[in-house]
Design a protein around this motif. Structure first.
Motif, PDB file in Angstrom:
ATOM      1  N   ARG A 188      57.769  84.569  81.274  1.00  0.00           N
ATOM      2  CA  ARG A 188      57.578  85.202  79.562  1.00  0.00           C
ATOM      3  C   ARG A 188      58.411  85.491  79.119  1.00  0.00           C
ATOM      4  O   ARG A 188      60.020  85.712  80.056  1.00  0.00           O
ATOM      5  CB  ARG A 188      56.857  86.600  80.019  1.00  0.00           C
ATOM      6  N   ALA A 189      58.729  84.914  78.208  1.00  0.00           N
ATOM      7  CA  ALA A 189      60.049  85.164  77.012  1.00  0.00           C
ATOM      8  C   ALA A 189      58.991  87.057  76.222  1.00  0.00           C
ATOM      9  O   ALA A 189      58.886  86.720  75.300  1.00  0.00           O
ATOM     10  CB  ALA A 189      59.961  84.262  76.241  1.00  0.00           C
ATOM     11  N   PRO A 190      59.709  87.664  76.551  1.00  0.00           N
ATOM     12  CA  PRO A 190      59.353  89.130  76.205  1.00  0.00           C
ATOM     13  C   PRO A 190      59.369  89.466  74.556  1.00  0.00           C
ATOM     14  O   PRO A 190      58.924  89.524  73.977  1.00  0.00           O
ATOM     15  CB  PRO A 190      59.546  89.828  77.101  1.00  0.00           C
ATOM     16  N   ALA A 191      60.816  88.392  74.284  1.00  0.00           N
ATOM     17  CA  ALA A 191      61.469  89.263  73.236  1.00  0.00           C
ATOM     18  C   ALA A 191      61.560  87.755  72.510  1.00  0.00           C
ATOM     19  O   ALA A 191      62.754  87.618  71.161  1.00  0.00           O
ATOM     20  CB  ALA A 191      62.834  89.517  73.197  1.00  0.00           C
ATOM     21  N   ILE A 192      60.895  86.632  72.151  1.00  0.00           N
ATOM     22  CA  ILE A 192      60.826  85.534  71.469  1.00  0.00           C
ATOM     23  C   ILE A 192      60.479  85.861  70.207  1.00  0.00           C
ATOM     24  O   ILE A 192      61.273  85.047  69.532  1.00  0.00           O
ATOM     25  CB  ILE A 192      59.701  84.493  72.176  1.00  0.00           C
ATOM     26  N   GLU A 193      59.950  86.831  69.417  1.00  0.00           N
ATOM     27  CA  GLU A 193      60.008  86.426  68.632  1.00  0.00           C
ATOM     28  C   GLU A 193      60.952  88.224  67.698  1.00  0.00           C
ATOM     29  O   GLU A 193      60.582  87.817  66.419  1.00  0.00           O
ATOM     30  CB  GLU A 193      58.205  87.061  68.414  1.00  0.00           C
ATOM     31  N   LEU A 194      61.770  88.188  68.955  1.00  0.00           N
ATOM     32  CA  LEU A 194      62.818  89.032  67.542  1.00  0.00           C
ATOM     33  C   LEU A 194      64.083  88.078  67.501  1.00  0.00           C
ATOM     34  O   LEU A 194      64.665  88.012  68.774  1.00  0.00           O
ATOM     35  CB  LEU A 194      62.552  90.319  69.174  1.00  0.00           C
ATOM     36  N   ASN A 195      64.751  88.849  66.694  1.00  0.00           N
ATOM     37  CA  ASN A 195      65.871  87.795  66.826  1.00  0.00           C
ATOM     38  C   ASN A 195      66.764  88.696  67.686  1.00  0.00           C
ATOM     39  O   ASN A 195      66.222  89.997  68.483  1.00  0.00           O
ATOM     40  CB  ASN A 195      66.425  87.651  65.437  1.00  0.00           C
ATOM     41  N   SER A 196      68.159  88.840  67.877  1.00  0.00           N
ATOM     42  CA  SER A 196      68.962  89.685  68.964  1.00  0.00           C
ATOM     43  C   SER A 196      69.250  90.821  68.411  1.00  0.00           C
ATOM     44  O   SER A 196      69.541  92.093  69.206  1.00  0.00           O
ATOM     45  CB  SER A 196      70.975  88.760  69.202  1.00  0.00           C
ATOM     46  N   THR A 197      69.456  91.185  67.163  1.00  0.00           N
ATOM     47  CA  THR A 197      70.062  91.839  66.731  1.00  0.00           C
ATOM     48  C   THR A 197      67.907  92.775  67.212  1.00  0.00           C
ATOM     49  O   THR A 197      68.684  94.281  66.695  1.00  0.00           O
ATOM     50  CB  THR A 197      70.400  92.239  65.296  1.00  0.00           C
ATOM     51  N   GLU A 198      66.948  92.853  67.300  1.00  0.00           N
ATOM     52  CA  GLU A 198      65.782  93.639  66.654  1.00  0.00           C
ATOM     53  C   GLU A 198      65.809  93.765  68.311  1.00  0.00           C
ATOM     54  O   GLU A 198      65.079  95.028  68.403  1.00  0.00           O
ATOM     55  CB  GLU A 198      64.805  92.741  66.306  1.00  0.00           C
ATOM     56  N   ASN A 258      78.841  88.415  65.038  1.00  0.00           N
ATOM     57  CA  ASN A 258      77.519  89.321  64.346  1.00  0.00           C
ATOM     58  C   ASN A 258      77.046  89.928  64.264  1.00  0.00           C
ATOM     59  O   ASN A 258      76.425  91.325  64.076  1.00  0.00           O
ATOM     60  CB  ASN A 258      77.327  87.077  63.860  1.00  0.00           C
ATOM     61  N   VAL A 259      76.085  90.342  65.921  1.00  0.00           N
ATOM     62  CA  VAL A 259      75.093  90.924  66.260  1.00  0.00           C
ATOM     63  C   VAL A 259      75.959  92.869  65.964  1.00  0.00           C
ATOM     64  O   VAL A 259      74.831  93.543  66.457  1.00  0.00           O
ATOM     65  CB  VAL A 259      74.765  90.923  67.673  1.00  0.00           C
ATOM     66  N   MET A 260      77.338  91.977  66.853  1.00  0.00           N
ATOM     67  CA  MET A 260      78.065  93.653  66.603  1.00  0.00           C
ATOM     68  C   MET A 260      77.448  94.148  65.219  1.00  0.00           C
ATOM     69  O   MET A 260      77.703  95.790  65.130  1.00  0.00           O
ATOM     70  CB  MET A 260      79.218  93.396  67.198  1.00  0.00           C
ATOM     71  N   PHE A 261      77.968  93.529  64.618  1.00  0.00           N
ATOM     72  CA  PHE A 261      78.256  93.590  63.218  1.00  0.00           C
ATOM     73  C   PHE A 261      77.050  94.167  63.088  1.00  0.00           C
ATOM     74  O   PHE A 261      77.004  95.457  62.121  1.00  0.00           O
ATOM     75  CB  PHE A 261      78.588  92.286  62.181  1.00  0.00           C
ATOM     76  N   GLU A 262      76.589  93.940  62.768  1.00  0.00           N
ATOM     77  CA  GLU A 262      74.933  93.589  62.218  1.00  0.00           C
ATOM     78  C   GLU A 262      74.022  95.828  63.078  1.00  0.00           C
ATOM     79  O   GLU A 262      73.709  95.794  62.555  1.00  0.00           O
ATOM     80  CB  GLU A 262      73.939  93.224  62.993  1.00  0.00           C
ATOM     81  N   LEU A 263      74.798  95.723  63.933  1.00  0.00           N
ATOM     82  CA  LEU A 263      74.456  97.007  65.179  1.00  0.00           C
ATOM     83  C   LEU A 263      75.601  97.969  64.162  1.00  0.00           C
ATOM     84  O   LEU A 263      75.326  99.276  64.664  1.00  0.00           O
ATOM     85  CB  LEU A 263      74.855  96.925  66.172  1.00  0.00           C
ATOM     86  N   GLY A 264      76.465  98.052  63.538  1.00  0.00           N
ATOM     87  CA  GLY A 264      77.382  98.553  62.677  1.00  0.00           C
ATOM     88  C   GLY A 264      78.560  98.857  63.287  1.00  0.00           C
ATOM     89  O   GLY A 264      79.080 100.412  63.882  1.00  0.00           O
ATOM     90  N   VAL A 265      78.661  98.414  65.106  1.00  0.00           N
ATOM     91  CA  VAL A 265      79.570  98.246  66.003  1.00  0.00           C
ATOM     92  C   VAL A 265      80.795  97.456  65.366  1.00  0.00           C
ATOM     93  O   VAL A 265      80.498  96.214  65.743  1.00  0.00           O
ATOM     94  CB  VAL A 265      79.187  98.077  67.424  1.00  0.00           C
ATOM     95  N   SER A 266      82.005  97.668  65.991  1.00  0.00           N
ATOM     96  CA  SER A 266      83.166  96.563  65.262  1.00  0.00           C
ATOM     97  C   SER A 266      83.351  96.158  66.490  1.00  0.00           C
ATOM     98  O   SER A 266      84.012  97.109  67.509  1.00  0.00           O
ATOM     99  CB  SER A 266      84.342  97.370  64.763  1.00  0.00           C
ATOM    100  N   PRO A 267      83.588  95.125  66.914  1.00  0.00           N
ATOM    101  CA  PRO A 267      83.941  94.337  68.462  1.00  0.00           C
ATOM    102  C   PRO A 267      84.764  94.488  68.752  1.00  0.00           C
ATOM    103  O   PRO A 267      85.525  93.760  69.515  1.00  0.00           O
ATOM    104  CB  PRO A 267      83.313  92.673  68.118  1.00  0.00           C
ATOM    105  N   TYR A 268      86.347  94.650  67.669  1.00  0.00           N
ATOM    106  CA  TYR A 268      87.788  95.027  68.654  1.00  0.00           C
ATOM    107  C   TYR A 268      88.337  96.777  68.169  1.00  0.00           C
ATOM    108  O   TYR A 268      87.550  97.197  68.108  1.00  0.00           O
ATOM    109  CB  TYR A 268      88.290  94.259  66.874  1.00  0.00           C
TER     110      TYR A 268
END
Length: 198
Positions: A142-152, A188-198
């Protein structure tokens, strides 16, 4: 139902571990370049979430292609990190470990973003579920998150940053190169979450 999670140690499988809390995580070292970092990340995530961590080692490095291997990408590769039949390979290896530990289902950390690869699409996971369930053991896939993107997925899981920060996404190295598709996606996911990866 006893669940196992194919836990690569990347952002998506880490978020699923926190969200669904399967009984154990299975990490497959199939000869990929960043295997040690993936194993370290998965081990820490399992420790933090009080999950059993199972490691499967099968050196398939000679079959590799692209960023994850020591060989150049094959001409049929749709992207730089493509490894022939990788998801089929790691699902098969993890399924054996899952059955040995009494699991009835194997969770996969695939998300909608993975549809650029044939083995990242919902049709592929449905086919793997059919194939595994018709064999002895009747394991479901089962792929439970297959309809979500990483940020979602990360938002839905409500995973705290102190656990998500263990995730390792680099395709080329045990240390983030900052250049590969895995590192770029992570950033990119971290930026979408509002977190700076640096």
């Amino acid at each position: 139902m006893i669940s196992a999670l194919l836990l690569s140690g990347g952002q998506d499988s880490t978020a699923i571990a926190y969200w669904l809390r399967p009984e154990f995580g299975i990490t497959v070292d199939y000869g990929q370049r960043p295997s040690q970092a993936e194993l370290n990340a998965a081990k820490q995530i399992c420790t933090d979430l009080h999950m059993e961590h199972v490691v499967v080692k099968a050196d398939c490095s000679r079959l590799g292609s692209g960023d994850l291997s020591e060989s150049p990408a094959l001409s049929v590769a749709p992207s730089s990190e493509w490894w022939p039949y990788r998801n089929q390979l790691v699902i098969t290896l993890a399924a054996g470990a899952a059955l040995a530990h009494g699991a009835q289902e194997l969770l996969i950390g695939a998300v909608a973003n993975d549809a650029g690869h044939a083995d990242g699409r919902i049709e592929f996971f449905k086919a793997m579920d059919t194939l595994m369930s018709m064999q002895e053991g009747g394991l479901r896939v089962r792929a439970p998150a297959i309809e979500l993107n990483s940020t979602e997925l990360i938002k839905k899981s409500k995973i705290p940053m102190e656990i998500l920060c263990w995730a390792h996404s680099c395709h080329r190295s045990n240390f983030a190169c900052g250049q590969c598709r895995g590192c770029v996606k992570h950033k990119n996911v971290m930026f979408e979450l509002g977190v700076s990866p640096y």
